[in-house]
Design an enzyme around this catalytic site. Structure first.
Site, short mmCIF file in Angstrom:
data_model
loop_
_atom_site.label_atom_id
_atom_site.label_comp_id
_atom_site.label_asym_id
_atom_site.label_seq_id
_atom_site.Cartn_x
_atom_site.Cartn_y
_atom_site.Cartn_z
N TYR A 68 0.64 -1.11 -0.02
CA TYR A 68 -0.02 0.09 0.04
C TYR A 68 0.71 1.20 0.01
O TYR A 68 1.90 1.35 0.77
CB TYR A 68 -1.06 -0.10 1.29
CG TYR A 68 -2.22 -0.17 0.75
CD1 TYR A 68 -2.85 0.93 0.10
CD2 TYR A 68 -3.06 -1.30 0.92
CE1 TYR A 68 -4.43 0.77 -0.27
CE2 TYR A 68 -4.44 -1.39 0.51
CZ TYR A 68 -5.09 -0.30 0.00
OH TYR A 68 -6.27 -0.51 -0.49
N GLU A 70 -0.69 4.84 -0.51
CA GLU A 70 -1.60 6.12 -0.74
C GLU A 70 -0.57 7.18 -0.46
O GLU A 70 0.49 7.26 0.57
CB GLU A 70 -2.70 6.08 0.06
CG GLU A 70 -3.69 5.19 -0.16
CD GLU A 70 -4.97 5.05 0.55
OE1 GLU A 70 -5.32 6.05 1.00
OE2 GLU A 70 -5.43 3.84 0.72
N ASP A 245 -6.94 14.32 -23.97
CA ASP A 245 -6.75 12.87 -23.74
C ASP A 245 -6.12 12.12 -24.81
O ASP A 245 -6.62 11.96 -26.00
CB ASP A 245 -8.43 12.45 -23.51
CG ASP A 245 -8.13 11.13 -23.24
OD1 ASP A 245 -7.08 10.04 -23.37
OD2 ASP A 245 -9.41 10.33 -23.02
N THR A 274 -3.60 6.67 -21.43
CA THR A 274 -3.52 5.42 -21.00
C THR A 274 -1.95 4.87 -21.35
O THR A 274 -1.18 5.52 -22.20
CB THR A 274 -4.32 4.49 -21.80
OG1 THR A 274 -4.31 4.56 -23.11
CG2 THR A 274 -5.85 4.42 -21.32
N LYS A 277 -1.80 1.48 -24.93
CA LYS A 277 -2.48 1.40 -26.16
C LYS A 277 -1.14 1.46 -27.20
O LYS A 277 -0.32 0.72 -27.03
CB LYS A 277 -3.43 2.51 -26.50
CG LYS A 277 -4.76 1.99 -25.62
CD LYS A 277 -5.90 3.25 -26.15
CE LYS A 277 -7.10 2.96 -25.40
NZ LYS A 277 -7.41 3.26 -23.93
N ARG A 283 -1.18 -2.05 -18.48
CA ARG A 283 -2.66 -1.51 -18.52
C ARG A 283 -2.63 -0.43 -17.67
O ARG A 283 -2.54 -0.84 -16.05
CB ARG A 283 -3.61 -2.69 -18.34
CG ARG A 283 -4.93 -2.28 -18.42
CD ARG A 283 -5.94 -3.50 -18.41
NE ARG A 283 -5.59 -4.02 -20.01
CZ ARG A 283 -6.07 -3.48 -21.06
NH1 ARG A 283 -7.05 -2.41 -21.09
NH2 ARG A 283 -5.85 -3.81 -22.12
N1 PLP Z 1 -9.56 7.94 -23.18
C1 PLP Z 1 -9.64 7.55 -24.49
C2 PLP Z 1 -9.38 8.11 -25.39
C3 PLP Z 1 -9.85 6.05 -24.58
O1 PLP Z 1 -10.03 5.67 -26.07
C4 PLP Z 1 -9.90 5.20 -23.61
C5 PLP Z 1 -10.14 3.70 -23.73
O2 PLP Z 1 -10.68 3.18 -24.41
C6 PLP Z 1 -10.03 5.61 -22.19
C7 PLP Z 1 -9.66 7.04 -21.93
C8 PLP Z 1 -10.33 4.94 -21.10
O3 PLP Z 1 -9.08 4.00 -20.57
P1 PLP Z 1 -9.28 2.90 -19.65
O4 PLP Z 1 -9.97 1.59 -20.53
O5 PLP Z 1 -7.98 2.45 -19.56
O6 PLP Z 1 -10.02 3.22 -18.46
#
Ligand code: PLP
Length: 482
Positions: A68, A70, A245, A274, A277, A283
């Protein structure tokens, strides 16, 4: 260490790990083996998936999982976090160096977590901070019950403008059924109905009218690059925080395929991603921020998160170290080149693509010209060993469940070593499957959106042709399990 040495060590590590797992629950060991066989034997074209390296995968399977931690580096709510501190500091350092970011936060467990941290950091910085200052309070615990209610109302009353789901945005960009569409007053921008492209003038006009606190850019299923300098201009004109994002295309940013106006990091206040990808890591999620937003992002725990996944943060550090190698730039360029080869392969065979092509890692195939829904196409392709996912196209008449599109991405097969010729061949195989798939009928005799019939021998023919390519480009070459 040579590739052969790495393969030999990886083989023995996994062989032994699976034996230990099998001694407790053999069915899990068996499913794990089978997953490798399945991934090795199919054409993985899911745009959000990849194959992490053995070093990244092995890093996740350690005792860091048991700790842990935090808090933040050097400031934990638990004792004995010195090694987690090392891990988290290294992950953040690699991320800052790789992306040229002022600040990096490696704790989010996923992309959705990263976006939630970003939203609440923006609310903390833009709404809560100034509000507390005005009322002379140090933090929310100092507020009276009545003041706290007023602040809660303020926090829950802010506006967010993001890309619509059916235009390629993500659920977390203000889609009403998602928490992002519920915690903010939301509006969405789409793409041009004729071209399928983002129209910055339309985004600007919407932003001027709606005056969002948060402007979200980024996508899950938009096959084009975005000009983040323009998005920042728009954000500045209306006083919004620009949040990008880059979950999908982080690998193309890391690999310097997206530079200048297409690199979100110098333009956005906050960038989320993320790590699994196109970035090809474990992950998980991550947030990058300017110094201005760093203190609020750093409070991701306890604001949004609990204990970080230390074993995954360690694997993020390893993956980011890999992405800093020159070979990753070659990989990222190949991902983009291969997407072009795939798109050209479709266009030359008469298929229809949303936006007419691609300049990132995504190809969005409109399957309505084959007389199919996305659901039928996805299932027929899977029968032939081609793994994709159905996806809405703009203004989709079949909605988000059946859809009219199939989204394809090149990161995973590029990791296996596929190049131009293979991706052209992949386009040919997909077109062959779709041309030989007939939509079914419902029990009442009407057209079905789900059932279909795949022509005799088509699946076997495609599987044989795929096997030839897959054998030439093995997944985890040299990794053998007895
Ligand atoms: N943001 C975008 C642009 C995504 O394509 C995705 C997932 O497909 C996410 C966020 C969410 O990611 P996670 O599945 O790891 O929560």
């Amino acid at each position: 260490m040579s590739d052969a040495q790495i393969s030999a060590l990886t083989s023995s590590a996994y062989q032994q790990a699976l034996e230990v797992i099998a001694s407790v629950e053999p069915r899990i060991a068996e499913a794990t083996r089978q997953e490798l066989t399945d991934q090795r034997g199919s054409l993985k074209l899911i745009a959000s998936e990849n194959y992490a390296s053995p070093a990244v995968l092995l890093t996740m399977g350690t005792w860091f999982s048991d700790k842990y931690a935090e808090g933040t580096v050097g400031h934990r709510f638990y004792a004995g976090c010195q090694n987690v501190d090392t891990v988290e500091a290294l992950a953040a350092e690699h991320a800052r160096e790789l992306f040229g970011a002022e600040y990096a936060y490696a704790q989010p467990h996923s992309g959705i977590d990263a976006n939630l941290v970003a939203f609440w950091s923006i609310l903390a910085h833009r709404v809560e901070g100034p509000w507390l200052e005005k009322y002379g309070a140090k933090n929310v615990n100092d507020l009276t019950a009545e003041d706290w209610e007023t602040l809660r109302h303020e926090l829950g009353n802010q506006r967010l403008l993001g890309m619509a789901l059916d235009a390629g945005g993500h659920l977390t960009h203000g889609f009403r059924p998602n928490i992002s569409g519920k915690m903010f007053h939301q509006q969405q921008y789409g793409t041009d109905p004729e071209t399928g492209l983002l129209d910055y003038d339309v985004v600007r006009a919407k932003a001027k009218e709606f005056k969002p606190l948060v402007l979200v850019a980024g996508y899950s299923a938009y096959p084009r690059r975005v000009n983040f300098a323009k998005m920042r201009e728009i954000a500045d004109e209306v006083g919004a925080t620009l949040m990008v994002d880059m979950a999908h295309f982080a690998g193309l940013v890391a690999g310097k395929v997206f530079t200048g106006d297409e690199d979100p990091v110098p333009h956005a206040h906050i960038v989320t991603t993320t790590t699994h990808k196109s970035l090809r890591g474990p992950r998980g999620g991550m947030v990058l921020a300017t110094e201005e937003y760093a203190p609020s992002v750093d409070r991701g725990c306890p604001m949004v998160l609990g204990g970080p996944l230390s074993h995954v943060m360690a694997a993020k550090a390893v993956a980011l170290a890999e992405a800093r190698q020159p070979a990753f730039q070659t990989y990222a360029q190949q991902v983009a080149d291969n997407a072009k080869s795939l798109a050209d392969g479709f266009l030359s065979r008469g298929a229809t693509l949303v936006t007419g092509g691609t300049d990132n890692h995504i190809v969005l195939l409109d399957v309505s010209s084959f007389g199919l829904t996305g659901r039928q196409a996805e299932s027929a392709l899977l029968d032939a060993g081609v793994v994709t996912n159905r996806n809405s196209v703009p203004a989709d008449p079949n909605g988000a469940w059946y859809t009219s599109g199939v989204r394809l991405g090149t990161p995973a097969l590029t990791t296996r070593g596929f190049g131009h010729d293979e991706f052209d061949n992949v386009a040919e195989l997909i077109v062959h499957v779709l041309q030989n798939t007939q939509p079914g009928t419902t029990k009442a005799g009407g057209p079905s959106k789900a059932s279909y019939t795949l022509g005799d021998g088509v699946a076997d023919k495609v599987k044989d042709a795929s096997a030839e390519m897959l054998d030439k480009h093995p997944l985890y070459p040299g990794l053998e399990l007895s």
